[in-house]
Motif scaffolding. Structure first.
Motif, PDB file in Angstrom:
ATOM      1  N   SER A 153      43.300  56.090  11.155  1.00  0.00           N
ATOM      2  CA  SER A 153      44.861  55.415  10.607  1.00  0.00           C
ATOM      3  C   SER A 153      44.732  55.325  12.287  1.00  0.00           C
ATOM      4  CB  SER A 153      45.595  56.507  10.293  1.00  0.00           C
ATOM      5  OG  SER A 153      46.868  55.955   9.646  1.00  0.00           O
ATOM      6  N   SER A 211      41.206  47.274   7.274  1.00  0.00           N
ATOM      7  CA  SER A 211      41.317  48.197   6.346  1.00  0.00           C
ATOM      8  C   SER A 211      40.277  48.224   4.685  1.00  0.00           C
ATOM      9  CB  SER A 211      43.075  48.681   5.542  1.00  0.00           C
ATOM     10  OG  SER A 211      44.122  48.829   5.958  1.00  0.00           O
ATOM     11  N   GLN A 218      37.024  56.144   6.280  1.00  0.00           N
ATOM     12  CA  GLN A 218      38.092  55.525   6.041  1.00  0.00           C
ATOM     13  C   GLN A 218      38.751  54.750   6.849  1.00  0.00           C
ATOM     14  OE1 GLN A 218      38.250  54.402   2.571  1.00  0.00           O
ATOM     15  NE2 GLN A 218      40.214  53.215   3.946  1.00  0.00           N
ATOM     16  N   THR A 247      42.319  52.696   7.771  1.00  0.00           N
ATOM     17  CA  THR A 247      43.878  52.229   7.569  1.00  0.00           C
ATOM     18  C   THR A 247      44.558  51.935   8.320  1.00  0.00           C
ATOM     19  OG1 THR A 247      43.596  53.764   5.647  1.00  0.00           O
ATOM     20  CG2 THR A 247      45.606  53.230   6.663  1.00  0.00           C
ATOM     21  N   ASN A 283      48.417  50.253   9.306  1.00  0.00           N
ATOM     22  CA  ASN A 283      49.002  50.067   8.698  1.00  0.00           C
ATOM     23  C   ASN A 283      50.637  49.288   9.967  1.00  0.00           C
ATOM     24  OD1 ASN A 283      49.365  53.228   7.905  1.00  0.00           O
ATOM     25  ND2 ASN A 283      49.045  54.197   9.628  1.00  0.00           N
TER      26      ASN A 283
END
Lengths: 111, 114
Positions: free
Chosen positions: A12, A82, A106, A108, A110
């Protein structure tokens, strides 16, 4: 045997930050390395391959044979990056063979 | 067709039943691959076809799994006596013959075994 390892299942970052998705491989011969991406509700697709030495959507990846790595990098992540990213390996010297994938990361991004 | 086509897109079956999953590759693509995608497992290789023959079927997890390809085109993956652990998304992909070519994926068949 060939093996691909992606040590991070989840990554992330904030928009505008640099991102690096790690990929390490194990193969005794000469490998072809790829990155595939799967955006939400879309099919898996090729992002880039090392043989092309290209930059796609701002992403680059360099094959480091000494470290047996093929990390994917982007200097400024965007929200649309993402997705699930898979590193993959195919033997170069064998005509027609499997493409071995890592477990995926994965990503992501933000806002 | 324009891309790799898989059917059914979704299949719910009861434990012990047989299922067939179909893949229609891009016209002219000689190489066809089946993968299984499970949560936390990544993409697991099952079998690879070059034309109608399968030089590498080492990824098939058990003898309940089989696959065939006819006419160098459509392929069928069959799972006999399904088990709950067979639940996954089954992906088909095709490419032209070389090792550096792009693999084109279908949208997958989601199998749920109750």
């Amino acid at each position: 045997a060939q093996r691909v390892t992606q040590p991070e299942k989840l990554l992330s970052v904030f928009k505008g930050a640099p991102v690096e998705l790690k990929c390490n491989y194990s193969y005794s011969g000469s490998p072809e390395l790829f990155w595939y991406v799967q955006y939400s509700r879309q099919r898996l697709q090729l992002l880039l391959r090392h043989i092309s030495r290209e930059s796609i959507k701002g992403f680059t990846a360099d094959l480091n044979k000494g470290e047996t790595s093929f990390h994917l990098k982007k200097p400024f992540a965007q929200e649309e990056d993402s997705a699930m990213y898979y590193c993959a390996l195919s033997p170069r010297e064998t005509s027609g063979s499997r493409l071995t994938f890592g477990e995926g990361t994965q990503l992501t991004v933000n806002p | 067709g324009a891309g790799v086509s898989q059917s059914p897109s979704n299949k719910v079956t009861e434990k012990g039943k047989d299922v067939e999953l179909r893949c229609d590759p891009i016209s002219g693509h000689t190489a066809l691959y089946w993968y299984r995608q499970s949560l936390g497992q990544g993409l697991e290789f099952l079998i690879y076809f070059q034309g109608n023959s399968a030089p590498d079927k080492s990824g098939l997890p058990s003898d309940r799994f089989s696959a065939e390809r006819t006419g160098g085109s459509v392929s069928t993956l069959t799972i006999q006596r399904t088990q709950q652990e067979d639940s996954a998304v089954y992906l088909c992909a095709s490419r032209t013959g070389g090792n550096t070519g792009e693999l084109f994926f279908g949208e997958g068949s989601r199998l749920t075994v109750l």
